[in-house]
Motif scaffolding. Structure first.
Motif, PDB file in Angstrom:
ATOM      1  N   PRO A   1       0.744  -1.646   0.254  1.00 37.72           N
ATOM      2  CA  PRO A   1      -0.129  -0.229  -0.152  1.00 37.72           C
ATOM      3  C   PRO A   1       1.340   1.227   0.188  1.00 37.72           C
TER       4      PRO A   1
ATOM      5  N   MET B   1      -3.270   5.030   0.934  1.00 37.57           N
ATOM      6  CA  MET B   1      -3.793   4.443   1.669  1.00 37.57           C
ATOM      7  C   MET B   1      -4.998   5.708   1.453  1.00 37.57           C
TER       8      MET B   1
ATOM      9  N   GLY C   1      -7.707   4.877  -1.976  1.00 38.81           N
ATOM     10  CA  GLY C   1      -7.854   4.902  -3.041  1.00 38.81           C
ATOM     11  C   GLY C   1      -7.160   5.019  -4.037  1.00 38.81           C
TER      12      GLY C   1
ATOM     13  N   CYS D   1      -4.035   5.009  -6.291  1.00 38.61           N
ATOM     14  CA  CYS D   1      -2.669   4.284  -6.565  1.00 38.61           C
ATOM     15  C   CYS D   1      -2.984   2.933  -6.768  1.00 38.61           C
TER      16      CYS D   1
ATOM     17  N   CYS E   1      -3.063  -1.892  -3.781  1.00 38.80           N
ATOM     18  CA  CYS E   1      -2.966  -2.765  -2.286  1.00 38.80           C
ATOM     19  C   CYS E   1      -3.893  -3.423  -2.726  1.00 38.80           C
TER      20      CYS E   1
ATOM     21  N   CYS F   1      -7.264  -0.742   1.020  1.00 41.45           N
ATOM     22  CA  CYS F   1      -7.107   0.971   1.939  1.00 41.45           C
ATOM     23  C   CYS F   1      -7.823   1.058   1.950  1.00 41.45           C
TER      24      CYS F   1
HETATM   25  S1  FES Z   1      -3.189   2.021  -0.985  1.00 38.31           S
HETATM   26 FE1  FES Z   1      -3.596   3.196  -2.676  1.00 38.31          FE
HETATM   27  S2  FES Z   1      -5.478   2.187  -3.502  1.00 38.31           S
HETATM   28 FE2  FES Z   1      -4.303   1.475  -2.258  1.00 38.31          FE
END
Ligand code: FES
Length: 99
Positions: A53, A56, A58, A60, A63, A76
């Protein structure tokens, strides 16, 4: 592995790749994975390099995990729940109905 700050939140039990661990109610699956493992949530399709992750929040998609039998879920963005089963995704994903 990250160290948690003290929390009075209730404890829930989840499994991460078959290992039973305790998580805190209200925390994300990604936070629980970071607290109990070296942090990898998946491996890349081409090199099998571990990914963890990053944002954290939503954005990238680093995760992605299999959560309760459903692949490609953003760890995340999902809160832990008692009895939840979480698995790391290895390599290329499959899409049901396609080969
Ligand atoms: S850590 Fe980036 S989308 Fe979940």
């Amino acid at each position: 592995m990250l160290k948690r700050r003290h929390s009075d939140a209730a404890v829930v039990r989840i499994s991460i790749d078959g290992e039973q661990v305790e998580a805190r109610a209200g925390e994300s699956v990604a936070a629980a994975v970071l607290a109990h493992t070296e942090g990898a949530t998946r491996t890349t399709p081409l090199s099998d390099a571990p990914r963890a992750p990053y944002c954290m929040m939503g954005v990238c998609f680093e995760c992605l995990m299999e959560i309760d039998g459903v692949a490609n879920r953003q760890a995340c963005m999902i809160r832990v729940a008692d009895g939840m089963s979480v698995k790391r995704q290895q390599g290329a994903r499959s899409v049901e109905g396609r080969e």
